[in-house]
Design a protein around this motif. Structure first.
Motif, short mmCIF file in Angstrom:
data_model
loop_
_atom_site.label_atom_id
_atom_site.label_comp_id
_atom_site.label_asym_id
_atom_site.label_seq_id
_atom_site.Cartn_x
_atom_site.Cartn_y
_atom_site.Cartn_z
N ILE A 37 0.85 -1.20 0.00
CA ILE A 37 0.00 0.00 0.00
C ILE A 37 0.88 1.24 0.00
CG2 ILE A 37 -1.74 1.33 1.27
CD1 ILE A 37 -2.73 -1.35 2.46
N SER A 38 1.89 1.25 0.87
CA SER A 38 2.82 2.39 0.93
C SER A 38 3.47 2.63 -0.41
CB SER A 38 3.91 2.14 1.97
OG SER A 38 3.35 2.01 3.25
N GLY A 39 3.91 1.56 -1.05
CA GLY A 39 4.56 1.68 -2.35
C GLY A 39 3.62 2.19 -3.42
N ALA A 40 2.40 1.69 -3.42
CA ALA A 40 1.42 2.11 -4.42
C ALA A 40 1.08 3.58 -4.28
CB ALA A 40 0.15 1.26 -4.31
N LEU A 41 1.01 4.05 -3.04
CA LEU A 41 0.62 5.45 -2.80
C LEU A 41 1.82 6.37 -2.65
CD1 LEU A 41 -2.32 4.86 -0.29
CD2 LEU A 41 -2.40 5.06 -2.78
N VAL A 50 3.88 6.75 -0.12
CA VAL A 50 3.91 7.36 1.20
C VAL A 50 4.59 6.40 2.17
CG1 VAL A 50 1.83 8.75 0.82
CG2 VAL A 50 1.63 6.49 1.85
N SER A 51 4.89 6.88 3.37
CA SER A 51 5.59 6.04 4.34
C SER A 51 4.64 5.01 4.96
CB SER A 51 6.19 6.90 5.45
OG SER A 51 5.16 7.40 6.29
N ASN A 52 5.24 3.93 5.47
CA ASN A 52 4.45 2.92 6.17
C ASN A 52 3.71 3.52 7.36
OD1 ASN A 52 5.15 0.83 4.46
ND2 ASN A 52 6.79 0.06 5.76
N GLY A 53 4.34 4.48 8.04
CA GLY A 53 3.70 5.12 9.19
C GLY A 53 2.42 5.83 8.81
N ASN A 54 2.42 6.51 7.67
CA ASN A 54 1.19 7.18 7.21
C ASN A 54 0.08 6.18 6.94
OD1 ASN A 54 2.48 9.65 7.28
ND2 ASN A 54 2.82 9.76 5.09
#
Length: 158
Positions: free
Chosen positions: A72-76, A78-82
């Motif tokens: 999900i982080s990679g697709a968007l 953004v960071s894993n934390g977000n």
């Protein structure tokens, strides 16, 4: 034979093209920020949700078997934390569920629940209408032409 005047014209044309590209980039950026701002506000006011939540649900809707948090982080981008905070809230609301990933005790796969699919379907339908309204000055041929021109940029293939 190339003379000095031709070189000056080429340098002048090159400078004009460079400045034109810079102005174009700023216009694209300004337009993108305007559209994003409008969508954020409409989602907040009309549905009490956020664009990042919509984006997470959209990514999950496209993934039939769900996604790992890192995916999900990679697709968007953004960071894993977000993503973790958004996934936690969507999970509490019953819009998605987490499942262990076989063979990896630390990883979890995230999937939309039926409630999440229904919620996203409603949001996506309205989102499409809003985008249509924001871009209503463009006809089909203009949309196709602009999309084609943007595809010609180096970063459009991500």
């Amino acid at each position: 034979m190339i003379n000095n005047q031709d070189i000056k014209l080429d340098a002048s044309a090159s400078a004009a093209l460079s400045k034109g590209r810079l102005r174009l980039w700023l216009k694209i950026l300004k337009t993108s920020k305007f559209i994003e701002s409008e969508l954020r506000e409409k989602l907040r006011v009309e549905f009490g949700t956020t664009l990042p939540r919509f984006d997470v649900m959209s990514a999950l809707e496209r993934a039939e078997n769900g996604l790992k948090m890192s995916e999900i982080s990679g697709a968007l981008k953004v960071s894993n934390g977000n993503v973790t905070g958004i996934v936690n809230r969507l999970s509490v609301e019953g819009n998605l569920m987490r499942m262990p990933v076989e063979g990896d005790r630390r990883a979890m796969r995230v999937c939309l629940t039926q409630k999440g699919r229904d919620t996203f379907a409603e949001l996506a339908a309205v989102h499409e209408i809003w985008v249509g309204e924001l871009l209503d000055g463009l006809g089909l041929s203009e949309v196709d032409q602009l999309a084609g021109l943007l595809d010609n940029t180096r970063g459009a293939h991500d």
